[in-house]
Design a protein around this motif. Structure first.
Motif, PDB file in Angstrom:
ATOM      1  N   PHE A 177      34.103  30.402  44.655  1.00  0.00           N
ATOM      2  CA  PHE A 177      33.735  30.010  46.013  1.00  0.00           C
ATOM      3  C   PHE A 177      34.847  29.165  46.624  1.00  0.00           C
ATOM      4  O   PHE A 177      35.506  28.378  45.939  1.00  0.00           O
ATOM      5  N   ALA A 178      35.004  29.315  47.940  1.00  0.00           N
ATOM      6  CA  ALA A 178      36.068  28.594  48.633  1.00  0.00           C
ATOM      7  C   ALA A 178      35.747  27.128  48.819  1.00  0.00           C
ATOM      8  O   ALA A 178      36.642  26.324  49.047  1.00  0.00           O
ATOM      9  N   ALA A 179      34.494  26.740  48.758  1.00  0.00           N
ATOM     10  CA  ALA A 179      34.112  25.338  48.975  1.00  0.00           C
ATOM     11  C   ALA A 179      32.859  25.030  48.181  1.00  0.00           C
ATOM     12  O   ALA A 179      32.106  25.912  47.790  1.00  0.00           O
ATOM     13  N   ALA A 180      32.647  23.747  47.947  1.00  0.00           N
ATOM     14  CA  ALA A 180      31.439  23.289  47.251  1.00  0.00           C
ATOM     15  C   ALA A 180      30.760  22.211  48.101  1.00  0.00           C
ATOM     16  O   ALA A 180      31.434  21.360  48.655  1.00  0.00           O
ATOM     17  N   ARG A 189      34.889  35.219  46.111  1.00  0.00           N
ATOM     18  CA  ARG A 189      35.577  36.413  45.628  1.00  0.00           C
ATOM     19  C   ARG A 189      35.339  36.566  44.129  1.00  0.00           C
ATOM     20  O   ARG A 189      35.037  35.579  43.433  1.00  0.00           O
ATOM     21  N   GLY A 190      35.456  37.777  43.654  1.00  0.00           N
ATOM     22  CA  GLY A 190      35.364  38.036  42.228  1.00  0.00           C
ATOM     23  C   GLY A 190      36.755  38.073  41.633  1.00  0.00           C
ATOM     24  O   GLY A 190      37.648  38.729  42.169  1.00  0.00           O
ATOM     25  N   VAL A 191      36.952  37.352  40.535  1.00  0.00           N
ATOM     26  CA  VAL A 191      38.261  37.272  39.887  1.00  0.00           C
ATOM     27  C   VAL A 191      38.145  37.801  38.465  1.00  0.00           C
ATOM     28  O   VAL A 191      37.316  37.315  37.682  1.00  0.00           O
ATOM     29  N   VAL A 192      38.982  38.785  38.142  1.00  0.00           N
ATOM     30  CA  VAL A 192      39.012  39.367  36.800  1.00  0.00           C
ATOM     31  C   VAL A 192      40.439  39.272  36.283  1.00  0.00           C
ATOM     32  O   VAL A 192      41.387  39.682  36.963  1.00  0.00           O
ATOM     33  N   ARG A 193      40.583  38.722  35.096  1.00  0.00           N
ATOM     34  CA  ARG A 193      41.909  38.627  34.467  1.00  0.00           C
ATOM     35  C   ARG A 193      41.816  39.144  33.032  1.00  0.00           C
ATOM     36  O   ARG A 193      41.024  38.638  32.235  1.00  0.00           O
ATOM     37  N   LEU A 194      42.625  40.151  32.722  1.00  0.00           N
ATOM     38  CA  LEU A 194      42.611  40.806  31.420  1.00  0.00           C
ATOM     39  C   LEU A 194      44.008  40.767  30.802  1.00  0.00           C
ATOM     40  O   LEU A 194      44.997  41.014  31.495  1.00  0.00           O
ATOM     41  N   LEU A 252      49.500  40.984  31.432  1.00  0.00           N
ATOM     42  CA  LEU A 252      48.327  40.376  32.038  1.00  0.00           C
ATOM     43  C   LEU A 252      47.995  41.110  33.337  1.00  0.00           C
ATOM     44  O   LEU A 252      48.870  41.339  34.179  1.00  0.00           O
ATOM     45  N   PHE A 253      46.730  41.474  33.488  1.00  0.00           N
ATOM     46  CA  PHE A 253      46.266  42.160  34.691  1.00  0.00           C
ATOM     47  C   PHE A 253      45.246  41.269  35.389  1.00  0.00           C
ATOM     48  O   PHE A 253      44.295  40.805  34.768  1.00  0.00           O
ATOM     49  N   GLU A 254      45.461  41.050  36.675  1.00  0.00           N
ATOM     50  CA  GLU A 254      44.552  40.213  37.447  1.00  0.00           C
ATOM     51  C   GLU A 254      44.225  40.904  38.766  1.00  0.00           C
ATOM     52  O   GLU A 254      45.114  41.451  39.431  1.00  0.00           O
ATOM     53  N   ALA A 255      42.958  40.889  39.126  1.00  0.00           N
ATOM     54  CA  ALA A 255      42.518  41.493  40.384  1.00  0.00           C
ATOM     55  C   ALA A 255      41.458  40.610  41.018  1.00  0.00           C
ATOM     56  O   ALA A 255      40.646  39.988  40.314  1.00  0.00           O
ATOM     57  N   GLU A 256      41.470  40.539  42.343  1.00  0.00           N
ATOM     58  CA  GLU A 256      40.478  39.788  43.109  1.00  0.00           C
ATOM     59  C   GLU A 256      39.933  40.677  44.220  1.00  0.00           C
ATOM     60  O   GLU A 256      40.681  41.430  44.831  1.00  0.00           O
ATOM     61  N   ARG A 257      38.630  40.567  44.447  1.00  0.00           N
ATOM     62  CA  ARG A 257      38.010  41.303  45.538  1.00  0.00           C
ATOM     63  C   ARG A 257      36.994  40.388  46.226  1.00  0.00           C
ATOM     64  O   ARG A 257      36.305  39.608  45.565  1.00  0.00           O
ATOM     65  N   PRO A 258      36.882  40.460  47.567  1.00  0.00           N
ATOM     66  CA  PRO A 258      35.947  39.574  48.280  1.00  0.00           C
ATOM     67  C   PRO A 258      34.496  39.948  48.012  1.00  0.00           C
ATOM     68  O   PRO A 258      34.165  41.122  47.819  1.00  0.00           O
ATOM     69  N   ALA A 259      33.643  38.932  48.002  1.00  0.00           N
ATOM     70  CA  ALA A 259      32.205  39.148  47.819  1.00  0.00           C
ATOM     71  C   ALA A 259      31.549  39.318  49.182  1.00  0.00           C
ATOM     72  O   ALA A 259      31.846  38.559  50.110  1.00  0.00           O
ATOM     73  N   PRO A 260      30.657  40.293  49.354  1.00  0.00           N
ATOM     74  CA  PRO A 260      29.994  40.496  50.650  1.00  0.00           C
ATOM     75  C   PRO A 260      28.969  39.415  50.982  1.00  0.00           C
ATOM     76  O   PRO A 260      28.555  39.293  52.133  1.00  0.00           O
ATOM     77  N   SER A 261      28.543  38.627  49.986  1.00  0.00           N
ATOM     78  CA  SER A 261      27.572  37.552  50.227  1.00  0.00           C
ATOM     79  C   SER A 261      27.825  36.425  49.243  1.00  0.00           C
ATOM     80  O   SER A 261      28.369  36.643  48.155  1.00  0.00           O
ATOM     81  N   ALA A 262      27.437  35.214  49.623  1.00  0.00           N
ATOM     82  CA  ALA A 262      27.687  34.025  48.802  1.00  0.00           C
ATOM     83  C   ALA A 262      26.545  33.793  47.823  1.00  0.00           C
ATOM     84  O   ALA A 262      25.901  32.737  47.822  1.00  0.00           O
ATOM     85  N   VAL A 274      28.422  40.063  41.921  1.00  0.00           N
ATOM     86  CA  VAL A 274      28.410  41.267  41.094  1.00  0.00           C
ATOM     87  C   VAL A 274      29.238  42.378  41.756  1.00  0.00           C
ATOM     88  O   VAL A 274      30.048  43.043  41.103  1.00  0.00           O
ATOM     89  N   GLN A 275      29.049  42.576  43.057  1.00  0.00           N
ATOM     90  CA  GLN A 275      29.809  43.609  43.761  1.00  0.00           C
ATOM     91  C   GLN A 275      31.308  43.302  43.741  1.00  0.00           C
ATOM     92  O   GLN A 275      32.136  44.201  43.545  1.00  0.00           O
ATOM     93  N   ALA A 276      31.654  42.038  43.938  1.00  0.00           N
ATOM     94  CA  ALA A 276      33.060  41.668  43.932  1.00  0.00           C
ATOM     95  C   ALA A 276      33.675  41.833  42.546  1.00  0.00           C
ATOM     96  O   ALA A 276      34.798  42.335  42.401  1.00  0.00           O
ATOM     97  N   LEU A 277      32.954  41.429  41.496  1.00  0.00           N
ATOM     98  CA  LEU A 277      33.476  41.551  40.137  1.00  0.00           C
ATOM     99  C   LEU A 277      33.576  43.008  39.702  1.00  0.00           C
ATOM    100  O   LEU A 277      34.492  43.381  38.959  1.00  0.00           O
ATOM    101  N   THR A 278      32.662  43.835  40.166  1.00  0.00           N
ATOM    102  CA  THR A 278      32.736  45.264  39.849  1.00  0.00           C
ATOM    103  C   THR A 278      33.994  45.872  40.465  1.00  0.00           C
ATOM    104  O   THR A 278      34.747  46.603  39.792  1.00  0.00           O
ATOM    105  N   ALA A 279      34.241  45.576  41.738  1.00  0.00           N
ATOM    106  CA  ALA A 279      35.426  46.111  42.405  1.00  0.00           C
ATOM    107  C   ALA A 279      36.708  45.574  41.775  1.00  0.00           C
ATOM    108  O   ALA A 279      37.686  46.318  41.592  1.00  0.00           O
ATOM    109  N   ALA A 280      36.726  44.292  41.423  1.00  0.00           N
ATOM    110  CA  ALA A 280      37.910  43.708  40.795  1.00  0.00           C
ATOM    111  C   ALA A 280      38.148  44.306  39.410  1.00  0.00           C
ATOM    112  O   ALA A 280      39.298  44.548  39.019  1.00  0.00           O
ATOM    113  N   THR A 281      37.077  44.550  38.663  1.00  0.00           N
ATOM    114  CA  THR A 281      37.206  45.173  37.341  1.00  0.00           C
ATOM    115  C   THR A 281      37.820  46.554  37.459  1.00  0.00           C
ATOM    116  O   THR A 281      38.756  46.907  36.728  1.00  0.00           O
TER     117      THR A 281
END
Length: 218
Positions: free
Chosen positions: A141-144, A153-158, A177-187, A193-200
């Motif tokens: 999350f961008a803020a707390a 966003r979903g962050v995956v690093r392999l 090292l492989f890293e991918a990030e994708r934005p989440a449609p909802s907070a 889950v959608q963001a992590l699936t796309a990043a994976t």
């Protein structure tokens, strides 16, 4: 002799206790809601797996490993910035159907099977062995604290390690090292889950391309 009056107090007390018991039972909290369970959904490569010829040599694929924080079904998230970026949290009412390592492992096998036969280590003769380590698999999350309009966003690093298995001892061929990030449609967890699936899927596509270009043992 004067007749005694009936004593109504014991009956009143009994009804009073019954009333209090009924009120107390009604005030008890109901069962806690069961956490929502998620996986990565159907693979985008599933339909194509039987249509594309397997041109590459067989590959042995080890079961992926994961950092300790991702060895459970907890769905992890964290916040950007400062010390908060290093603290992982878990959703209380959302979890994965199995560990991230198993989810990614199934996805990885399906993707690599488009290019080559994929076997388990020791299952058949394969000149190379691939090991994958999950270093990050979280929603950021961008803020707390996160609110309804907070971006995430979903962050995956392999980390992938490729070894040659044709000699008496395994020989390291390449590591990346492989890293991918994708934005989440909802907070929320569903958006994560959608963001992590796309990043994976993005990270695994890059890994598959790397394997096609990776060196082979002389």
């Amino acid at each position: 002799m004067r007749a005694s009056k009936p004593d109504f107090m014991p009956a009143i007390l009994r009804f009073g206790w019954i009333f209090l018991l009924l009120v107390g039972c009604a005030a008890l909290p109901g069962p806690a809601p069961r956490p929502s369970t998620f996986d990565l959904g159907p693979s985008p490569t599933g339909a194509a797996a039987t249509a594309k010829p397997q041109a590459e040599p067989p590959l042995a694929l080890a079961t992926p490993d994961a950092a300790p924080a991702y060895e459970t079904t907890a769905m992890r998230y964290r916040y950007d910035g400062g010390a908060a970026a290093y603290e992982l949290h878990a959703y209380a009412q959302a979890r994965w159907s199995t560990t991230p390592a198993q989810l990614v492992g199934v996805r990885l096998r399906e993707r690599l099977a488009l290019d080559r036969p994929v076997v388990a280590p020791g299952e058949a003769s394969a000149p190379r062995l691939l090991r994958v380590q999950i270093e990050d698999f979280s929603q950021v999350f961008a803020a707390a604290p996160a609110g309804p309009g907070t971006a995430s966003r979903g962050v995956v690093r392999l980390r992938a390690t490729l070894t040659d298995t044709t000699g008496p001892r395994p020989k390291l061929l390449a590591q990346r090292l492989f890293e991918a990030e994708r934005p989440a449609p909802s907070a929320d967890a569903a958006g994560g889950v959608q963001a992590l699936t796309a990043a994976t899927d993005a990270a695994l596509e890059s890994l598959a391309q790397w394997l096609r270009e990776a060196p082979v043992a002389p």
